[in-house]
Motif scaffolding. Sequence first.
Motif, short mmCIF file in Angstrom:
data_model
loop_
_atom_site.label_atom_id
_atom_site.label_comp_id
_atom_site.label_asym_id
_atom_site.label_seq_id
_atom_site.Cartn_x
_atom_site.Cartn_y
_atom_site.Cartn_z
N UNK C 331 0.75 -1.04 0.29
CA UNK C 331 -0.08 -0.17 -0.47
C UNK C 331 0.48 0.97 -0.10
N UNK C 332 2.38 1.47 0.81
CA UNK C 332 2.57 2.80 1.07
C UNK C 332 3.62 3.22 -0.57
N UNK C 333 4.15 2.13 -1.27
CA UNK C 333 4.46 1.89 -2.22
C UNK C 333 3.57 2.68 -3.31
N UNK C 334 2.49 2.37 -3.62
CA UNK C 334 1.13 1.98 -4.14
C UNK C 334 0.16 3.07 -4.08
N UNK C 335 0.60 3.84 -3.36
CA UNK C 335 -0.50 5.77 -3.33
C UNK C 335 -0.06 6.86 -4.02
N UNK C 336 1.49 6.61 -4.36
CA UNK C 336 2.00 7.92 -5.62
C UNK C 336 1.57 7.12 -7.02
N UNK C 337 1.43 5.80 -6.95
CA UNK C 337 0.80 5.46 -7.56
C UNK C 337 -0.71 5.48 -8.47
N UNK C 338 -1.54 6.18 -7.53
CA UNK C 338 -3.30 6.02 -7.10
C UNK C 338 -3.23 7.19 -7.48
N UNK C 339 -2.60 8.35 -7.24
CA UNK C 339 -2.30 9.73 -7.21
C UNK C 339 -2.32 9.49 -9.00
N UNK C 340 -0.74 8.62 -9.55
CA UNK C 340 -0.82 9.09 -10.54
C UNK C 340 -1.87 8.92 -12.13
N UNK C 341 -2.32 7.80 -11.14
CA UNK C 341 -3.70 6.95 -12.45
C UNK C 341 -4.58 7.92 -12.23
N UNK C 342 -4.58 8.13 -10.99
CA UNK C 342 -6.13 9.13 -10.90
C UNK C 342 -5.86 10.32 -12.22
N UNK C 343 -4.51 11.38 -12.12
CA UNK C 343 -4.83 12.62 -13.13
C UNK C 343 -4.74 12.15 -14.45
N UNK C 344 -4.30 10.84 -14.28
CA UNK C 344 -4.23 10.36 -15.95
C UNK C 344 -5.44 10.63 -16.32
N UNK C 345 -6.18 9.70 -15.70
CA UNK C 345 -7.44 9.34 -15.92
C UNK C 345 -8.41 10.82 -15.82
N UNK C 346 -8.10 12.32 -15.13
CA UNK C 346 -8.56 12.54 -15.36
C UNK C 346 -9.11 14.15 -16.71
N UNK C 347 -6.90 13.67 -16.96
CA UNK C 347 -6.35 15.12 -17.80
C UNK C 347 -7.53 14.46 -18.93
N UNK C 348 -7.21 13.13 -18.97
CA UNK C 348 -7.92 12.33 -20.51
C UNK C 348 -8.89 12.79 -20.77
N UNK C 349 -10.64 12.90 -19.80
CA UNK C 349 -11.38 13.00 -19.57
C UNK C 349 -11.97 14.77 -19.48
#
Lengths: 368, 368, 368, 368
Positions: C331-349
């Motif tokens: 989990x702790x190392x995935x936190x920044x990955x979650x942010x990145x994936x959310x950002x990629x999704x939001x920018x695309x939309x």
Amino acid sequence: MAGSTLGNYFRIMTWGESHGKGIGVAVDGCPAGLPLCEEDIQKFLDRRKPGQSKFTTQRSEGDQVEILSGVFQGKTTGTPIALEVKNTDQRSRDYSAIKDVYRPGHADYTFDAKYGFRDYRGGGRSSGRETIGRVAAGAIAIKILESLGIRIQAYTKSVGEIQVSPERFDLEEMWKNRLYMPDAQAAREAEQFLEDAMARKDSVGGVAECVITGLPAGIGEPVFDKLDANLAKAILSIGAVKAFEIGDGFGTAKALGSQNNDGFMLDGEGRVVKMTNHAGGILGGISDGSDVIFRAAIKPTPSIASVQKSVTRGNEEQELEIKGRHDPIIVPRAVVVVEAMAALTVVDLLFAGMTSRMEWIRRIYDNH
Amino acid sequence: MAGSTLGNYFRIMTWGESHGKGIGVAVDGCPAGLPLCEEDIQKFLDRRKPGQSKFTTQRSEGDQVEILSGVFQGKTTGTPIALEVKNTDQRSRDYSAIKDVYRPGHADYTFDAKYGFRDYRGGGRSSGRETIGRVAAGAIAIKILESLGIRIQAYTKSVGEIQVSPERFDLEEMWKNRLYMPDAQAAREAEQFLEDAMARKDSVGGVAECVITGLPAGIGEPVFDKLDANLAKAILSIGAVKAFEIGDGFGTAKALGSQNNDGFMLDGEGRVVKMTNHAGGILGGISDGSDVIFRAAIKPTPSIASVQKSVTRGNEEQELEIKGRHDPIIVPRAVVVVEAMAALTVVDLLFAGMTSRMEWIRRIYDNH
Amino acid sequence: MAGSTLGNYFRIMTWGESHGKGIGVAVDGCPAGLPLCEEDIQKFLDRRKPGQSKFTTQRSEGDQVEILSGVFQGKTTGTPIALEVKNTDQRSRDYSAIKDVYRPGHADYTFDAKYGFRDYRGGGRSSGRETIGRVAAGAIAIKILESLGIRIQAYTKSVGEIQVSPERFDLEEMWKNRLYMPDAQAAREAEQFLEDAMARKDSVGGVAECVITGLPAGIGEPVFDKLDANLAKAILSIGAVKAFEIGDGFGTAKALGSQNNDGFMLDGEGRVVKMTNHAGGILGGISDGSDVIFRAAIKPTPSIASVQKSVTRGNEEQELEIKGRHDPIIVPRAVVVVEAMAALTVVDLLFAGMTSRMEWIRRIYDNH
Amino acid sequence: MAGSTLGNYFRIMTWGESHGKGIGVAVDGCPAGLPLCEEDIQKFLDRRKPGQSKFTTQRSEGDQVEILSGVFQGKTTGTPIALEVKNTDQRSRDYSAIKDVYRPGHADYTFDAKYGFRDYRGGGRSSGRETIGRVAAGAIAIKILESLGIRIQAYTKSVGEIQVSPERFDLEEMWKNRLYMPDAQAAREAEQFLEDAMARKDSVGGVAECVITGLPAGIGEPVFDKLDANLAKAILSIGAVKAFEIGDGFGTAKALGSQNNDGFMLDGEGRVVKMTNHAGGILGGISDGSDVIFRAAIKPTPSIASVQKSVTRGNEEQELEIKGRHDPIIVPRAVVVVEAMAALTVVDLLFAGMTSRMEWIRRIYDNH
């Protein structure tokens, strides 16, 4: 991605066969707020309809379009717009003459090779009727472009060896003859040439030319989705088109750089303009603000009444005579299809271009 | 979808500018189990390298490709293959002469119009060096095709008015002259023509022709992803290409249907074959089993040493003289790019075609 | 479309394996004019780096990112941005213990089933190192969002049964412990729990939560590219994520409509706002102007030191002990990955949404 | 890419609004040779039809599907299959009560924010009727899967707090109650719970579970188009779904690695199988040969008869009472939609997987 989808931002999917229930298209990505009614679309479909003259098939078709979705209170809603034209001429026919034999110049053999299956009713999906979906969707694209001051106009440039003369070129003239040629004299000569070909049970090819005016500089996406690359794909995807050129096209292969380069200058209002337009309005795949000009070569109608050599599905050689009336030339009916495909391509790239600059993104979302 | 991605099944994304750190490409969708090493790719890159003759720029470039991922123990793994060619010639230059002025025939003005920004270092992304990514990825596509018995060969068909003669056509000859012309006499004449043009500080255009052999019938997706449509897009996306034609191309516009239709017959082994190949191997957008033949018109090199009229970013008219050595013709170096783009297109459609029939899907998953 | 591409408007392609030459990503569709330097990206990569504490692997990795293209004079140019992180720890290892045996909970078996091939070096493409490409591209997306006033923040919500307490929630606290938990007491308890698990040669799971603030209403494309649907895909595509919920998520399955519906009211400035946020900021797949809140369940690290039952490629049963140090929690190392994936999704939309209204299209092209 | 398209290889585009002329879908990429008739599709549509019981709306709808294209002589032709269900219940209604007020829990407000426009007739495109297109296309996908031995079955797992008991689980039972619960006792309790909720003018949520059997190992594309990622997107794109989990899902967040890892062993026939299935049939985003099991949380019906607080388009606060009959629960009618979305996802990835290995490509084109 099986081939019936076009566009990424303004995306269409078409369906339908020559002798099925109808031809349709759905448009995904049309912005909300565009005034749209069936007449906006019908007027383009009427231009590709057969039965308009002795050079087009006499098949009686209504080809009335119906808007099935995506429009409310006279405006687009932003959700998919489905359009349908019913096939009114599905009467049972005698296909026995062509059911098992591959017509030369048609897609009969290749569809069979691909799908292991053949819809022998008038070509099925490979029929020219498939272009109804293109023209219907293209009419919406054209309406969007017009609201931005962008116009697309195609016409018949040549019929066999008979070309529109640059001296006699008169765009208004194209609406006065059934060949859509912007040159009355060329049109008369071409009509005679076509009558002769029909008498000899033959058909002829020709060239369509298209001009896009009012397109701002900056449209087209390097490196693969160049404006000219996407136009080429869109135009070559039309049934009988065998070649595409932009600006001076094949002429550039024989030109010198000093002739072919278009110098830049300032116009009366201090704007950058090109001194000539050998490039056809596109530099590096991006519109340069000049008119975009391209041409498409369209082969002779493959359905001819002469005897032809062929083979059957059962792998036997067999001679073939195609019955029924067929247009002796495809070009005039293809003119509006060329416009539609150009419009679909340009709208898709206009939309793609909206995210080219951070400044433009802020212009939308800061005023949100 | 901002333009640097091509293909749906065998998909590539390219990056890199003329004077940045390097040029690269990632290939997503290469099947596992293809033997692949850097030499497989390097041999194609060497064909587009400058500095090979007096007709190509003397810029000393290594252009060594490196495989960054996707290959293990000499075979592809099915995961993305990234390829990179470092720019070894990034030394600081004096761009002051062209920094603020738009070069005629180049994309300087249109990039600025699009992005509000200009990378003036040698054209940036619009440079011919961008094709390194295409050729590198294309080399993988070519290797896939070869393993299926499909071959792609392009060559210089004409230089200015000088054409390869059908009578003297000898494919082996293309490897013996730097213009990649399969006709020794035409090559000699073309070399003289090029020397004259260079002496006059001018450049010339030409035509590349490409032949695909061994392609099975059935490849191409109606109605928009036709084989010829996708080839046209791929080829027009190459920098200086201004026209594309398949088979008889523009010639079909002057032909009669009775001439242009290719009859079918059975060959010695009872297989369906066409009696002629005016169609260039494609009917209804689908390969018909004959050779696929297409041509591309390539404009003269826009960078010429003569004085040209232009304007600056600051909207002032200014004359321009482009310094440095530039190829007087683009065609010979484009030949391998044409092959690469054709290969990328064909592989993508071969893969698309695998789901054309339920029977083929069962062939994979029943033996799973 | 072989799986390493994400996004349509802001599109990324990633490549690279755990023990190959490096990990990379190319971003196609980043607008021109965004200030960007390596440090903008490095600060996010540093958050996912191993070796930061006793709960993350001690492997010494520099993970320094290099911008290979797409940036000139400190700003993005609109052309593809390629980013690369070299693998500095490629030393030859002894993989004999795991080379032929499928590790439980890993993708060893399924990659082999898919590709008929196995890259046994640390998981190859299925390794957690693959997320470097996501985080690097996500950093660019985050920079775009920040310039529009949109912020994305993820953190560790729970470790095993230990949850962040709503009463003690303090976002600043997450930066003070290596578990990125915004609750000091929960973090201490979780650290103890992790030490116990490590002592027992075991690993634990947890939940990451993410909040997006400042997102305007209207983002998300009905019906398939809903904001929550695309977020779900992006988050589930992260290696160990097994579940996703938006707003009250699984809680809504037990709720009554009268509780779950968020009423509307006007805020102090007369704007429409929701009275509660059970929906998690999304109605009908479109952002409603409230905070977007979602959670991801992340399974325990599959690499554990205990003895496990497995089989070999040669189809023999074999017990397995995984050597080396592994994080006891992902989990702790995935936190920044979650942010990145959310950002990629939001920018695309966000980019997709720019063509929702004719009025917005005119806003760009009328001022062109 | 405006959101109404799903899939890359087996691609669908849907259209239509609740109170427009009809709902439709076109399927592009269905292989040739699949037997298909309207009854194959109708039987799935009948399962989502309203008016089946006291828990579903009484609106009388025929929902008869018509195949418009792509089928000839009882088999698919490989070209697009368009399907249409006409809206038979378009009578003019009195929408004045909801025309200007945003219904809580609905997409009224967000559609308006996005498009600057509102189709107030029963939700327009955001209505549950939109799922007709999904179910119709999904029926074709299911038929493809069945021919490969792959089965998809969803059912109601819980209604509010009432869960199907693992001990009483009986799949056949789901066809005997209108809630599609595979547990007779739970179904009776749930019916009572629903009646109570209706009496209180309220609605309830629940969980749907879906099991895919017979799926070969190796399906799913790393790294972004993982099978679970694409399933999550497909399922979250269904109107009222707020959460998705695969296998043990959120349970894994509280599990230990030693519990959660599924060991491998050999079955009686020497094949690799997992000893348990905490993973839900997917490892590293690729199917592992076990059953794929996932769950979706579905929120309570937002249309409730109780008084709710809201605001108008004209920015005035206003209380709202929604008239008419509405289902008190969405789950039972969503069950078949879940199956359809799962089938569309699996077929698309099965097709994508056909190019995973060079050997498979040769298997098609060497026998060509």
